[in-house]
Design a protein around this motif. Structure first.
Motif, PDB file in Angstrom:
ATOM      1  N   ASN A 748       0.828  -1.208   0.000  1.00 19.72           N
ATOM      2  CA  ASN A 748       0.000   0.000   0.000  1.00 19.72           C
ATOM      3  C   ASN A 748       0.858   1.252   0.000  1.00 19.72           C
ATOM      4  O   ASN A 748       0.427   2.317   0.366  1.00 19.72           O
ATOM      5  CB  ASN A 748      -0.919   0.003   1.219  1.00 19.72           C
ATOM      6  CG  ASN A 748      -1.919  -1.134   1.119  1.00 19.72           C
ATOM      7  OD1 ASN A 748      -2.512  -1.332   0.061  1.00 19.72           O
ATOM      8  ND2 ASN A 748      -2.069  -1.886   2.186  1.00 19.72           N
ATOM      9  N   TYR A 755       0.048   7.614  -6.715  1.00 23.34           N
ATOM     10  CA  TYR A 755      -1.111   6.722  -6.841  1.00 23.34           C
ATOM     11  C   TYR A 755      -2.297   7.480  -7.424  1.00 23.34           C
ATOM     12  O   TYR A 755      -2.629   8.588  -6.979  1.00 23.34           O
ATOM     13  CB  TYR A 755      -1.485   6.127  -5.479  1.00 23.34           C
ATOM     14  CG  TYR A 755      -2.707   5.250  -5.563  1.00 23.34           C
ATOM     15  CD1 TYR A 755      -2.685   4.066  -6.288  1.00 23.34           C
ATOM     16  CD2 TYR A 755      -3.908   5.631  -4.945  1.00 23.34           C
ATOM     17  CE1 TYR A 755      -3.809   3.274  -6.398  1.00 23.34           C
ATOM     18  CE2 TYR A 755      -5.045   4.836  -5.054  1.00 23.34           C
ATOM     19  CZ  TYR A 755      -4.993   3.659  -5.782  1.00 23.34           C
ATOM     20  OH  TYR A 755      -6.108   2.884  -5.896  1.00 23.34           O
ATOM     21  N   SER A 757      -6.221   7.046  -7.945  1.00 20.60           N
ATOM     22  CA  SER A 757      -7.313   6.161  -7.536  1.00 20.60           C
ATOM     23  C   SER A 757      -8.286   5.908  -8.680  1.00 20.60           C
ATOM     24  O   SER A 757      -8.952   4.876  -8.716  1.00 20.60           O
ATOM     25  CB  SER A 757      -8.051   6.755  -6.335  1.00 20.60           C
ATOM     26  OG  SER A 757      -8.547   8.022  -6.673  1.00 20.60           O
ATOM     27  N   ASP A 760      -6.617   3.184 -10.342  1.00 17.93           N
ATOM     28  CA  ASP A 760      -6.077   2.221  -9.384  1.00 17.93           C
ATOM     29  C   ASP A 760      -4.652   1.830  -9.786  1.00 17.93           C
ATOM     30  O   ASP A 760      -4.304   0.651  -9.801  1.00 17.93           O
ATOM     31  CB  ASP A 760      -6.987   0.988  -9.300  1.00 17.93           C
ATOM     32  CG  ASP A 760      -6.665   0.128  -8.075  1.00 17.93           C
ATOM     33  OD1 ASP A 760      -6.087   0.664  -7.111  1.00 17.93           O
ATOM     34  OD2 ASP A 760      -6.978  -1.084  -8.106  1.00 17.93           O
TER      35      ASP A 760
END
Ligand SMILES: *[C@@H]1O[C@H](CO)[C@@H](O)[C@H](O)[C@H]1NC(C)=O
Ligand SMILES: *[C@@H]1O[C@H](CO)[C@@H](O)[C@H](O)[C@H]1NC(C)=O
Ligand SMILES: *[C@@H]1O[C@H](CO)[C@@H](O)[C@H](O)[C@H]1NC(C)=O
Ligand SMILES: *[C@@H]1O[C@H](CO)[C@@H](O)[C@H](O)[C@H]1NC(C)=O
Ligand SMILES: *[C@@H]1O[C@H](CO)[C@@H](O)[C@H](O)[C@H]1NC(C)=O
Ligand SMILES: *[C@@H]1O[C@H](CO)[C@@H](O)[C@H](O)[C@H]1NC(C)=O
Ligand SMILES: *[C@@H]1O[C@H](CO)[C@@H](O)[C@H](O)[C@H]1NC(C)=O
Ligand SMILES: *[C@@H]1O[C@H](CO)[C@@H](O)[C@H](O)[C@H]1NC(C)=O
Length: 810
Positions: A748, A755, A757, A760
């Motif tokens: 994670n 990152y 979202s 993803d």
């Protein structure tokens, strides 16, 4: 690549053929709708022809989702070893459509499905009479769709084709045609590759077919059947050959309409017959022609290696009643978008962009899934190794001598959801056949040398996939690779294992007996084929297994050998044995006889290459071994001169895999000479790739050649894949934004705030302003840290995204 050479072999007059050449974890496959398919930059015709099979990409413009089971292709020739179903020419005819499982041009077809529309009183079953001209300008090629209009004696037929993994989906529109029909060939005359005769044309696979009227608006009629064609059957290792003889492909074709039907056998047509069996078998369905209107027929062809019931079930599961071709196309294109849409490229080099994005579509096709889902949620597959049906995932089309180099590295990054299944499939092969795959085409074919499955498994574990497997699976994994490294094939000292040698068992590491012998260490040229390449490749595989042994928990590796430190043992053997075939007085590798003398024939003992390229083999350059090579070539300047000589000499042949990593050796040996790597990589990309049907100079080999282009264009390449290190080159485009899928193995962490979202994914920005014209790298920074002094990066430098900035100069 695989090339069939008609040169007499050292050992026998046999034909010497050589091969050139979410997380995961079980669960539904998630498509990220956020990605879009850059359709105008995908050209399925790239690499679909060339002057001869070895100088062609060997590609077909296939329609299927990524890693799809059956790939549907417009057919303009019959396919066999050295011929694919489609070879681009300007004026070809269309002979029908084939759901193909031929994984590469030098491999055989198996378990295909077919459909051929036509018109007239006579059902045209003969190959020549099937040929139809295309309406000029009517063709559309895509990864999820193909369309064409076909001229008939009277009127025309419009064909719209899409496919899911196990189901081909067609809409045929007959306009002004007389007596429209659709012919479903079930078995055909085929061609076996047979070493003494080269091609034995008198091969007639057999099968069965049955027609049932099902009633209902969209399921007017079904044609279901089986076909035992397996063109590579003569290569099956002896211990499983009897099992493999039971192999069959199953089809179930569902038609939305019919007026009458029948069965064909050769040129004989039997109207109203409902079943048949044997060779050159087929079935047909006729439709009412409506004057001044079109007749539209929807056909879905389910496929399976398990049964016709399963093929039928696959239709309902993948293309349910009422789904139009457009819906299937949309579904399949969304799956392609999730792969190809991950790469956003800002460049004025539109040709390079098309080559790149098309390459992504090629690097995500093989190995392909052969398991079938079931209503219980557990998948099942048929194994020809033991002629039984098992639970789990299974894949086919493992061209491992090619793909261990970069294709697998690409898939570890960009198809992580597939990795556990692909690895488990290899473990299944081991359990059912006794060995890991080398070149699996339904069963092992023994094509190419060494046990590079070792490299695939080591690289997967090195790149974080340990947690995807149970202790039991890891134990099997270690047992399998340790067998590769420690158990010679049966009758090792008396079997040549020449390429495509028939009537032999699993080849594995042929010559391991003398390679393992502490007073020897080489594969002997008077005992085995391709002995120098084998020695070097076995050393490379020892190296990767040394890495794997250091990463697996001790209680796993202890299951095979508790007495020695395996990491050390394998590392030492790898370092020692590769150099045993080095001749100090020539500065090249050279074959050795069993008695230890060097073979005066300096061309002996190589797998699709020569001493020039094998003296730069991955068995000699991994890790710090490159420094030994540099020393033996007289230090950096001597080594660089020898590389220059090689690249300027007559032996260099970039069309084949042994050369793929070699341009990166300048930078690997000495960052001060990285400029030579940079210009070479760019020259090779220009010379060997373009956006035309001749656009690949050598076979794609299940995505390996395409993966060379993809990594090179991103600016780095996996010279020693299982180490996790990449060597930096020269990126092709001013700017790339790459969405690397987040997978459980990446954890994670988000060290660079990269990152995203929405997708993803971890976003990797690769900037190289002006790279299209400027080929040299002044400086390169990875997340702000200059790598100029090493010209190397680690897997962990890219998996969490971030920024790679290349300062380009000309
Ligand atoms: C494709 O067809 C052309 C023209 O017939 C032929 O010259 C060529 O050898 C074929 N290429 C391959 C790869 O089969
Ligand atoms: C079918 O007919 C074609 C052409 O009419 C011929 O070439 C072929 O040999 C025939 N096949 C059989 C099995 O009779
Ligand atoms: C049959 O297919 C059409 C489209 O091809 C669809 O609109 C219709 O709902 C389907 N009928 C049934 C009974 O599934
Ligand atoms: C190892 O090779 C040597 C030299 O050829 C031979 O004498 C010896 O028997 C071999 N040992 C084994 C275990 O095969
Ligand atoms: C085995 O050898 C490797 C490499 O020399 C070393 O790093 C490791 O600690 C050794 N393992 C054991 C259990 O001694
Ligand atoms: C070859 O050269 C290397 C390094 O220079 C040396 O270590 C090795 O002993 C030499 N081998 C032979 C057989 O002379
Ligand atoms: C080693 O074997 C080769 C091939 O059989 C032979 O030509 C050569 O003379 C042998 N060398 C020695 C030193 O016996
Ligand atoms: C290199 O090979 C030649 C034969 O091709 C042989 O005469 C020579 O002894 C070899 N050199 C070394 C150092 O082994």
């Amino acid at each position: 690549m695989i090339i069939l050479q008609c040169t007499p072999h050292r050992f026998s007059a046999l034909l010497a053929a050589t091969v050139l050449s979410t997380l995961f974890f079980p669960g539904p496959y998630h498509v990220h709708a956020q990605f879009t398919l850059p359709s105008s930059f995908i050209n399925p015709l790239i690499g679909t022809t060339g002057p001869e099979p070895g100088q062609s990409g060997g590609m077909v413009p296939s329609v299927a989702p990524p890693f799809g089971s059956c790939k549907w292709v417009v057919q303009n020739q019959q396919n066999w070893v050295s011929r694919t179903s489609f070879n681009f020419t300007d004026d070809y005819k269309v002979y029908g459509f084939i759901g193909s499982r031929q994984p590469a041009i030098w491999m055989g077809e198996s378990a295909w499905a077919g459909v051929v529309p036509g018109s007239g009183d006579k059902i045209k079953t003969g190959w020549d009479e099937r040929g139809m001209n295309r309406v000029k300008g009517s063709e559309e090629f895509g990864v999820g769709f193909y369309g064409v209009e076909l001229e008939q004696e009277k009127g025309k037929i419009k064909v719209e084709m899409s496919a899911t993994s196990r189901v081909g989906h067609f809409r045929f529109t007959f306009t002004d045609t007389e007596q429209p029909y659709i012919f479903v060939p079930v078995t055909r005359q085929s061609t076996l590759f047979h070493t003494p005769n080269i091609f034995n044309h008198s091969y007639f696979p057999t099968g069965t077919v049955e027609i049932t009227e099902s009633g209902g608006q969209n399921r007017s009629l079904e044609i279901c059947g089986s076909n035992d064609e397996l063109q590579d059957q003569l290569l099956a290792p002896t211990s499983i050959a009897e099992n493999a003889k039971n192999f069959k492909g199953f089809i179930c074709a569902r038609f939305s309409a019919h007026s009458s039907y029948g069965i064909t056998s050769g040129n004989t047509t039997e109207e109203n017959a409902v079943s048949g069996s044997g060779r050159e078998l087929g079935a047909f369905v006729r439709f009412k022609a409506t004057p001044h209107a079109s007749t539209v027929v929807d056909v879905r062809i389910g496929t399976s290696l398990i049964s016709t019931d399963q093929a039928r079930w696959n239709i309902d599961n993948e293309v349910p009643e009422g789904d139009e071709v457009e819906a299937t196309r949309k579904k399949t294109e969304a799956k392609w978008a999730e792969k190809i849409g991950r790469f956003e490229i800002d460049t004025d080099d539109e040709e390079g962009k098309a080559v790149f994005l098309t390459a992504v579509s090629r690097a995500t096709q093989f190995p392909y899934e052969v398991h079938d889902p079931t209503s219980g949620g557990v998948s099942r597959y048929y194994s020809a190794y033991d002629n039984a049906i098992h639970e789990g995932d299974s894949y086919n089309g493992y061209s491992i001598w090619d793909t261990y180099r970069a294709a697998w590295s690409f898939q570890l990054l960009f198809a992580p959801e597939r990795i556990p299944g692909m690895v488990r499939s290899m473990l299944h092969d081991f359990k059912e056949g006794g060995w890991l795959p080398m070149w699996k085409n339904i069963v092992e074919t023994n094509i190419m040398v060494s046990t590079h499955s070792d490299s695939l498994l080591a690289e997967a574990i090195r790149k974080g996939f340990l947690s995807a497997f149970t202790d039991g699976e890891l134990t099997t994994m270690w047992e399998a690779v340790w067998k590769d490294a420690s158990i010679p094939p049966v009758n090792d000292e008396n079997t040549v294992y020449s390429d495509r040698q028939e009537g032999v068992d699993f080849e594995a590491r042929a010559g391991l007996t003398t390679y393992m012998n502490k007073s020897m260490g080489w594969v002997a040229v008077d005992v085995h084929s391709e002995s120098v390449s084998r020695t070097l490749d076995y050393a490379y595989d020892d190296h990767v297994l040394s890495i794997l042994s250091s990463l697996l928990p001790n209680h796993i590796t202890a299951t095979t050998n508790t007495n020695v430190n395996l990491t050390q043992f394998l590392d030492t053997r790898a370092r020692r044995n590769a150099w045993i075939v080095w001749n100090n007085s020539t500065g090249f590798v050279q074959a050795r006889f069993r008695n230890g003398s060097f073979d005066p024939d300096t061309a002996a003992g190589f797998t699709e290459g020569s001493r020039g390229v094998y003296s730069l083999s991955q068995g000699l350059v991994w890790g710090d071994s490159i420094h030994d090579l540099v020393e033996r070539r007289g230090g950096i300047s001597g080594f660089v001169d020898s590389l220059d000589d090689y690249f300027n000499g007559p032996e260099v042949d970039f069309r084949n895999e042994p050369a793929h990593h070699t341009p990166y050796l300048y930078a690997l040996a000495s960052p001060a000479h990285a400029r030579s790597t940079q210009s070479l990589v760019r020259e090779l990309a220009k010379a060997n790739f373009n956006n035309t049907p001749q656009g690949l100079s050598g076979n794609d080999d299940c995505g390996q050649t395409s993966s060379w282009y993809i990594f090179s264009a991103m600016g780095f390449y996996s010279v020693d894949p299982a180490s996790g290190e990449y060597v930096l080159g020269s990126p092709f485009f001013s700017k790339m934004t790459v969405h690397i899928p987040k997978s459980l193995v990446h954890g994670n962490e988000d060290p660079h705030g990269a990152y995203n979202s929405k997708t993803d994914s971890y976003v990797l920005q690769i900037s190289a302003k002006g790279a299209e014209k400027k080929w040299h790298v002044e400086d390169v920074r990875v997340n702000g840290v200059s790598k100029k002094d090493t010209m190397r990066i680690q897997h962990e430098d890219i998996i969490w995204g971030g920024v790679i900035e290349f300062d380009m100069t000309d």
